[in-house]
Design an enzyme around this catalytic site. Structure first.
Site, PDB file in Angstrom:
ATOM      1  N   GLN A   1      -4.059  -0.902   9.533  1.00 11.51           N
ATOM      2  CA  GLN A   1      -4.303  -2.215   9.323  1.00 11.51           C
ATOM      3  C   GLN A   1      -4.652  -3.100   9.988  1.00 11.51           C
ATOM      4  O   GLN A   1      -4.212  -3.075  11.337  1.00 11.51           O
ATOM      5  CB  GLN A   1      -2.630  -2.373   8.810  1.00 11.51           C
ATOM      6  CG  GLN A   1      -2.481  -3.856   8.267  1.00 11.51           C
ATOM      7  CD  GLN A   1      -3.433  -4.048   6.711  1.00 11.51           C
ATOM      8  OE1 GLN A   1      -3.194  -3.054   6.120  1.00 11.51           O
ATOM      9  NE2 GLN A   1      -3.734  -5.162   6.654  1.00 11.51           N
TER      10      GLN A   1
ATOM     11  N   ASP B   1     -10.661   3.541   4.210  1.00  7.68           N
ATOM     12  CA  ASP B   1     -11.092   1.962   4.073  1.00  7.68           C
ATOM     13  C   ASP B   1     -12.536   1.920   3.989  1.00  7.68           C
ATOM     14  O   ASP B   1     -13.182   0.842   3.421  1.00  7.68           O
ATOM     15  CB  ASP B   1     -10.589   1.192   5.362  1.00  7.68           C
ATOM     16  CG  ASP B   1      -9.454   0.611   5.223  1.00  7.68           C
ATOM     17  OD1 ASP B   1      -9.212  -0.099   3.983  1.00  7.68           O
ATOM     18  OD2 ASP B   1      -8.772   0.262   6.520  1.00  7.68           O
TER      19      ASP B   1
ATOM     20  N   LYS C   1       0.816  -1.106   0.103  1.00  3.17           N
ATOM     21  CA  LYS C   1      -0.158  -0.080   0.171  1.00  3.17           C
ATOM     22  C   LYS C   1       0.838   1.215  -0.180  1.00  3.17           C
ATOM     23  O   LYS C   1       0.510   2.261  -0.735  1.00  3.17           O
ATOM     24  CB  LYS C   1      -1.012   0.016   1.204  1.00  3.17           C
ATOM     25  CG  LYS C   1      -1.967  -1.125   1.102  1.00  3.17           C
ATOM     26  CD  LYS C   1      -2.914  -1.292   2.293  1.00  3.17           C
ATOM     27  CE  LYS C   1      -3.683  -2.379   2.107  1.00  3.17           C
ATOM     28  NZ  LYS C   1      -4.604  -2.702   3.716  1.00  3.17           N
TER      29      LYS C   1
END
Ligand code: NDP
Length: 305
Positions: free
Chosen positions: A118, A141, A74
């Site tokens: 994460q 997200d 990412k």
């Protein structure tokens, strides 16, 4: 539904690749590259207009091996797209209070447009509490209840990356979702549930399956569109797939012989499907591309662009 033939001029990489069974292979890598190029152009335009690049903070707690690979990918993808990446790598012993404090700081940092924490988080840290603390305007997200709620109310803002990736992939290949029977296998907060909302938004007729589903096979067999997000290797046999169906396999699993495989038995499913995603090379790259897209969307929304 569009036919595999009808999409011949539309896929990301010219002529579509077909499996030996005739299914069109949904090339997530190629479509993701296209999305990332769009993101890079939008990030550059943002930087020119605002005098700074869009900023994405990526927080990792502990050093789970799979998470480290995802986080590295990412960050690299952000950099390549012209997004400034702020790395926060914290030890596994980090307390929930400390993590909440960091999220609060990032919420208030004007250089940070997107915050990604994460998952999974270490034991002892309440992931819901941490995710709920992220400013919904920076929730790249798309996991925050506000963003899930907006999606449920047909006014999406920041959309969960994997389900959004399925929708984009379908669009790129001209797969019609409106009016189709769609079955989502898996009902998690991060994939299955928002996937159902995305398919509903696209005006499919949606069934969501989980461990309480009585006859999973029947639900899959009548589906024109199947999205599998269970987390078990080759969980859905190819013989369950309706001929001509579009199959989106979100699962990423290690098989007994160490290969990366999805939730759908690919070889047999590809004999019947009209379209199918490979694993790897399907929704994995799409998820990262949609994350970057969300980061630029968040930057533009915050800047009122
Ligand atoms: P979860 O474990 O959170 O959810 C799994 C879902 O599958 C649950 O809803 C569960 O039902 C359901 N399920 C499990 N067993 C069965 C069964 N026997 N019959 C019917 N339903 C069942 O997983 P995630 O949603 O987080 O992830 C799913 C997969 O997708 C994993 O392989 C993960 O690695 C992958 N993934 C891939 C991403 C990508 O970028 N491509 C991104 C995110 C995830 P119940 O709710 O009843 O427990």
């Amino acid at each position: 539904m569009g036919t595999p033939e009808a999409t011949a001029g539309r896929p990301a990489s010219g002529t579509p690749t077909r499996t030996s069974g005739g299914a069109v292979l949904l090339d997530g890598k190629a479509v993701a590259a296209r999305v990332r190029a769009e993101v890079a152009a939008r990030a550059a335009a943002f930087a020119q207009a605002r005098g700074r690049r869009p900023g994405l903070a990526v927080v990792q707690v502990g050093n789970d091996a799979a998470s480290s690979v995802y986080v590295r990918n990412k960050r690299r993808a952000s950099h390549e797209a012209g997004i400034e990446s702020f790395a926060h790598d914290l030890p596994a012993s980090t307390s929930e209070a400390h993590l909440l404090e960091l999220v609060g700081t990032l919420n208030g940092d004007p250089r940070v447009d997107g915050i990604l924490v994460q998952l999974p988080l270490p034991r002892g840290v309440d992931a819901n509490r941490v995710m709920d603390a992220v400013d919904p305007a920076k929730d790249v997200d798309g996991f925050h209840p506000v963003n899930t709620g907006l999606l449920a109310q047909k006014r999406p803002r920041l959309r969960p990356c994997t389900p959004f990736g399925v929708i984009r992939l379908a669009q790129e290949y001209g797969i019609t979702l409106t009016g189709q029977r769609a079955t989502v296998v898996g009902a998690s907060n991060i994939v299955g549930r928002p996937m159902a909302l995305e398919l509903l938004l696209a005006r499919a007729t949606v069934t969501v399956c989980h461990t309480g589903t009585r006859d999973l096979r029947a639900e899959v067999e009548r589906a024109d569109v199947v999205v599998a997000a269970v987390g078990q290797p080759d969980f859905i046999p190819g013989t369950w797939i309706k001929p001509g169906a579009a199959v989106f396999d979100v699962g990423i699993n290690r098989s007994a012989d160490g290969r990366l495989v999805g939730d759908v038995a690919f070889e047999s499913a590809a004999q019947r499907a009209g379209w199918i995603t490979p694993v790897p090379g399907g929704l994995g790259p799409m998820t990262i591309a949609m994350l970057l897209s969300n980061a630029v969307d968040a930057a533009c929304q915050r800047a009122g662009i």
